[in-house]
Write an enzyme that holds these catalytic residues in place. Structure first.
Site, PDB file in Angstrom:
ATOM      1  N   ARG A 174       0.823  -1.210   0.000  1.00  0.00           N
ATOM      2  CA  ARG A 174       0.000   0.000   0.000  1.00  0.00           C
ATOM      3  C   ARG A 174       0.862   1.268   0.000  1.00  0.00           C
ATOM      4  O   ARG A 174       0.539   2.262   0.630  1.00  0.00           O
ATOM      5  CB  ARG A 174      -0.967   0.003   1.194  1.00  0.00           C
ATOM      6  CG  ARG A 174      -2.109  -0.991   1.048  1.00  0.00           C
ATOM      7  CD  ARG A 174      -3.065  -0.927   2.207  1.00  0.00           C
ATOM      8  NE  ARG A 174      -2.427  -1.380   3.438  1.00  0.00           N
ATOM      9  CZ  ARG A 174      -2.834  -1.071   4.664  1.00  0.00           C
ATOM     10  NH1 ARG A 174      -3.876  -0.292   4.835  1.00  0.00           N
ATOM     11  NH2 ARG A 174      -2.195  -1.534   5.719  1.00  0.00           N
ATOM     12  N   ASP A 210     -28.001  -5.328  10.110  1.00  0.00           N
ATOM     13  CA  ASP A 210     -27.588  -4.303   9.153  1.00  0.00           C
ATOM     14  C   ASP A 210     -27.459  -4.864   7.750  1.00  0.00           C
ATOM     15  O   ASP A 210     -26.844  -5.906   7.545  1.00  0.00           O
ATOM     16  CB  ASP A 210     -26.211  -3.743   9.554  1.00  0.00           C
ATOM     17  CG  ASP A 210     -26.302  -2.824  10.763  1.00  0.00           C
ATOM     18  OD1 ASP A 210     -27.311  -2.104  10.882  1.00  0.00           O
ATOM     19  OD2 ASP A 210     -25.353  -2.818  11.570  1.00  0.00           O
ATOM     20  N   HIS A 255     -21.618  12.178   8.828  1.00  0.00           N
ATOM     21  CA  HIS A 255     -20.326  12.389   8.179  1.00  0.00           C
ATOM     22  C   HIS A 255     -19.763  13.771   8.456  1.00  0.00           C
ATOM     23  O   HIS A 255     -18.598  14.024   8.249  1.00  0.00           O
ATOM     24  CB  HIS A 255     -20.457  12.198   6.668  1.00  0.00           C
ATOM     25  CG  HIS A 255     -20.863  10.811   6.303  1.00  0.00           C
ATOM     26  ND1 HIS A 255     -22.168  10.475   6.044  1.00  0.00           N
ATOM     27  CD2 HIS A 255     -20.143   9.685   6.202  1.00  0.00           C
ATOM     28  CE1 HIS A 255     -22.228   9.187   5.778  1.00  0.00           C
ATOM     29  NE2 HIS A 255     -21.014   8.682   5.876  1.00  0.00           N
TER      30      HIS A 255
HETATM   31  N1  GLN Z   1     -24.218  -0.828  12.853  1.00  0.00           N
HETATM   32  C1  GLN Z   1     -23.219  -0.270  11.981  1.00  0.00           C
HETATM   33  C2  GLN Z   1     -22.587   0.943  12.637  1.00  0.00           C
HETATM   34  O1  GLN Z   1     -23.251   1.660  13.297  1.00  0.00           O
HETATM   35  C3  GLN Z   1     -23.804   0.137  10.653  1.00  0.00           C
HETATM   36  C4  GLN Z   1     -22.765   0.715   9.724  1.00  0.00           C
HETATM   37  C5  GLN Z   1     -23.220   0.960   8.319  1.00  0.00           C
HETATM   38  O2  GLN Z   1     -24.366   0.966   8.019  1.00  0.00           O
HETATM   39  N2  GLN Z   1     -22.308   1.168   7.424  1.00  0.00           N
HETATM   40  O3  GLN Z   1     -21.431   1.210  12.491  1.00  0.00           O
END
Ligand code: GLN
Ligand code: ZN
Length: 771
Positions: free
Chosen positions: A17, A609, A704
């Protein structure tokens, strides 16, 4: 002359990398641009050396870029949106980074270009933004310099460029409105897939063909003048279901770009067969065509059809080494194809990888491969050897490839019996939650202490007991914070997880976690997908210990947290011996068992998820129904062990539900939390119009961004949602996990979120009382 061999592209991250580290150091100001370029060119040279060492006939030039090839092309063509005006003082290197990151030396921070998935891969490209009157200012001097550097290797050269039409197809015309929307986006570098208001349908970019043809023609002249013999013109959109205007544009464009001076253009297509575009592709007025035969379905004989229809003078580059798979090729089987193809084509036959090798790890030689899979794997470097062996007919049976053929794994897939209304009524009665319950998506900040503890534990410097104690301390801290914040449904915070897929891959049987198997995801970000090497089973519970510990610390409900089977599969390398459908159902069975165990341990809400649920959606419409069949079945299978009053949540980061809401609905989760803070109310409108029947938690703020959004700001989402979704079915949560934020930012934002929920809740209750 034997059969020509070449590749469509090589990983640019470097064996260790190196490119990533060089870039990140440069961005931090720890090195000069000259130092960065020197490090980058060392990787470029090593890539060429690998091709020479393996004995490939052609040296591929131009696939090596710093961040992304579409971005590089945009900068070379001068497609620089107005908000990057300060980039006028930068050279092309910094311009690329400015567009990709929204940040450059001595320039104001602005929103980065949108990034989106590259076809059906986990790689992301940057979406060029055109204005309605876009003008182009071409400068390909860096590509020409690259050609000059490659000449030192004394090999015939083939230069890669993004095809004119693929470039236009992947770009967007952005009017003023969308430019403004983009300017307020966060520029965090995570996937931004929102269909922001103001984007104009993509065929509108076709009007730029006339402006770009002379620029491409001039580039081809310059390459020819530098002694280049072949140009690989990447036109992967030829594998998509193309609208007639795009098909017509191919004929027109390549008629205009026809060469009569000996420079040979090879149109390259990959990631699928050519479908309806086969006839179009074989007849374009160019010297040759590259096809990817690694995706052809049994009995399709795609490559034979191409050979039958290919005009008699044309080169055919057969992509038969899979550029997306980590498994060694069955050279004996491929050799049969080569022998047959050579009979028809003679020296017009070239051999290649199906796609660029960008999508596989660099070199297996750095790994300690477990005995069960010894001899079965091939990373990018090994695939070069496979290619040369095929061309030389230097083939012998690889005994390692005799995968013991197991019986097909079949699982009809079970589902919950009771309908949503009955389940939800039972759940809400039992949980006694207020209207608009607040919760989070799962992870809390992955602090430096957590990472240090894990690193020490992995190195053997921290005992299992001490590591467990360290993680429990983090969990206790997360619970305490949630008590103070007044959240309604808690999470344990995922301190013990490196990554939502890797964590489960490490605990399930059937995975191998490589040490250096990095693959570029976007820019300098690399991922190390687990490799599925055998049938998947769950030897023991994976999450129960952590969740029950969290549960023991509070009277509030703690949500169990699992990753769904589709996401685990889509972010791993699939095995060689099973269909993805079968593997997904195996994963689903493992997750179903975990749901059972959590439930038995007293966990009343379980989130599964599916951040990558849509990620491997087939490129062609005709193949999609099958994908949805096994993905939805797998998800439902996981939740099938839940009792009527166990609540199943799911979370999706994806915001483009327009083409898949029926499938999302069919998953039948009790509650779905989604990313709505950026794509906003439009998305809720889709849920409303298509009549989503279950409960929804629209993300009320963008995790974000490090900024603390105000309660009023967050309220906009909930007020909008309340117009179309009954309050009883609405939840309040951030739009994704909080692991990339720090605790200060997290608590500040969640305080506002809880405040907002309480205000709206009180108003709703007051209204109910007076009604
Ligand atoms: N449960 C995960 C988190 O909170 C979901 C992350 C995701 O959806 N990318 O980090
Ligand atoms: Zn998410």
């Amino acid at each position: 002359m034997g059969i020509q061999t070449h590749i469509l592209g090589y990983p640019r991250i470097g064996v260790k990398r190196e490119l990533k580290f060089a870039e990140e150091a440069y961005w931090k100001g720890e090195s000069t641009q000259a130092e960065f370029l020197e490090q980058a060119q060392a990787v470029e040279a090593a890539n060429w050396q690998a091709q020479v060492d393996a004995g490939l006939a052609l040296l591929t030039v131009g696939d090596f870029v710093f961040y992304d090839a579409i971005l590089t092309q945009a900068v070379r063509l001068g497609v620089i949106p107005a908000r990057f005006a300060e980039s006028a003082k930068l050279n092309q290197v910094d311009q690329q980074f400015y567009l990709a990151r929204g940040r450059a030396p001595d320039c104001s921070d602005v929103a980065a270009l949108e990034m989106t998935k590259w076809f059906d891969t986990n790689y992301h490209y940057l979406v060029p933004e055109f204005t309605l009157n876009q003008e182009f200012h071409a400068d390909f001097s860096d590509l020409l310099a690259q050609v000059d550097r490659a000449k030192a290797f004394n090999q015939p050269l083939k230069v890669v460029v993004p095809g004119l039409l693929t470039f236009l197809y992947l770009s967007r015309i952005v009017d003023g409105k969308a430019e403004k929307a983009a300017a307020t986006a966060c520029g965090c570098g995570s996937e931004h897939t929102e269909a922001a208001a103001g984007y104009i349908a993509n065929h509108a970019t076709l009007k730029f063909i006339d402006a770009l043809v002379p620029i491409y023609a001039k580039l081809f002249d310059d390459l020819k003048a530098r002694g280049v013999e072949y140009v690989q013109v990447d036109e992967p959109i030829l594998v998509l279901d193309l609208a007639p205007e795009w098909q017509a544009a191919f004929e027109r464009t390549y008629n205009l770009l026809q060469r009569r001076d000996g420079l040979k253009l090879i149109i390259s297509t990959y990631f699928e067969t050519l479908g309806e575009n086969l006839n179009l592709a074989v007849n374009l007025p160019v010297a040759g065509l590259h096809i990817d035969i690694t995706r052809e379905k049994a009995g399709e004989f795609f490559w034979k059809k191409v050979i039958d229809q290919l005009p008699a003078h044309k080169i055919l580059s057969l992509g038969l080494i899979n550029g997306r798979s980590v498994w060694a090729s069955d050279l004996v089987q491929l050799n049969d194809i080569v022998v047959t193809a050579e009979k028809s084509l003679g020296d017009r036959l070239w051999l290649s990888t199906g796609s660029s090798l960008l999508h596989v790890p660099v070199d297996l030689r750095s790994e300690q491969v477990p005995a069960e899979i010894e001899g079965k794997l091939a990373f990018a470097r090994q695939k070069l050897d496979e290619l040369v062996a095929l061309a030389n007919g230097n083939i012998s049976e690889n005994p390692a490839l005799n995968f013991a053929l197991q019986a097909a794994f079949d699982l009809q897939g079970q589902a919950r019996q009771e309908p949503f209304t009955e389940r939800y009524a039972a759940q809400q009665a039992k949980f006694n939650l207020p209207l608009l319950p607040t919760t989070t998506i799962g992870s809390f900040p992955q602090t430096a202490e957590i990472r240090a503890a894990r690193a020490a534990w992995n190195k053997g410097n921290l005992s299992d007991a001490d590591y467990e104690a360290a993680m429990k301390k983090e969990i206790a801290y997360a619970i305490e914070q949630q008590e103070q914040l007044g959240i309604d449904v808690f999470v344990h915070g995922e301190a013990e997880r490196t990554d939502m897929v890797e964590y489960f891959a490490g605990l399930l049987d059937g995975f191998w976690l490589s040490k250096f198997g990095w693959v570029q995801s976007y820019g300098s970000r690399c991922v190390r997908p687990p490799i599925i090497v055998a049938d998947i089973t769950r030897p023991h519970a994976m999450t129960v210990k952590w969740i029950t510990y969290a549960n023991s610390l509070t009277d509030k409900i703690v949500k169990g947290m699992l990753t769904g089977p589709v996401t685990i599969l889509n972010w791993s390398f699939p095995p060689a011996h099973r269909s993805r459908r079968e593997v997904c159902l195996q994963l689903a069975e493992a997750i179903r068992q975990e749901v059972s165990d959590l439930q038995d341990a007293g966990v009343e809400i379980i989130q599964i998820d599916e951040a990558a649920f849509r990620e491997a959606l087939p490129l062609r419409t005709a193949d999609r129904a099958d994908y949805w069949d096994w993905t939805v079945k797998s998800f439902k299978h996981c939740s099938s062990s839940a009792k009527v009053d166990t609540q199943i949540h799911t979370h999706m980061c994806y915001s483009d539900f327009k083409d898949c809401l029926p499938q999302i609905t069919a998953m039948d989760a009790d509650v779905i939390t989604i990313e709505t803070s950026r794509s906003g109310l439009q998305l809720l409108e889709v849920f409303h119009q298509q009549g989503y029947p279950n409960a929804i938690g629209p993300g009320v703020y963008d995790i974000h961004s490090p900024r603390t959004p105000s309660a009023d700001n967050m309220r906009v989402v909930i007020d909008g949602a309340l117009k179309t979704i009954p309050a009883e079915r609405l939840w309040v949560n951030p739009d994704c996990g909080l692991k990339t934020r720090n605790w200060d930012e997290t608590c500040a934002a969640l305080t506002e979120m809880v405040k907002m929920a309480k205000t709206v809740r009180a108003e709703l209750e007051a209204k109910k009382a007076t009604a």
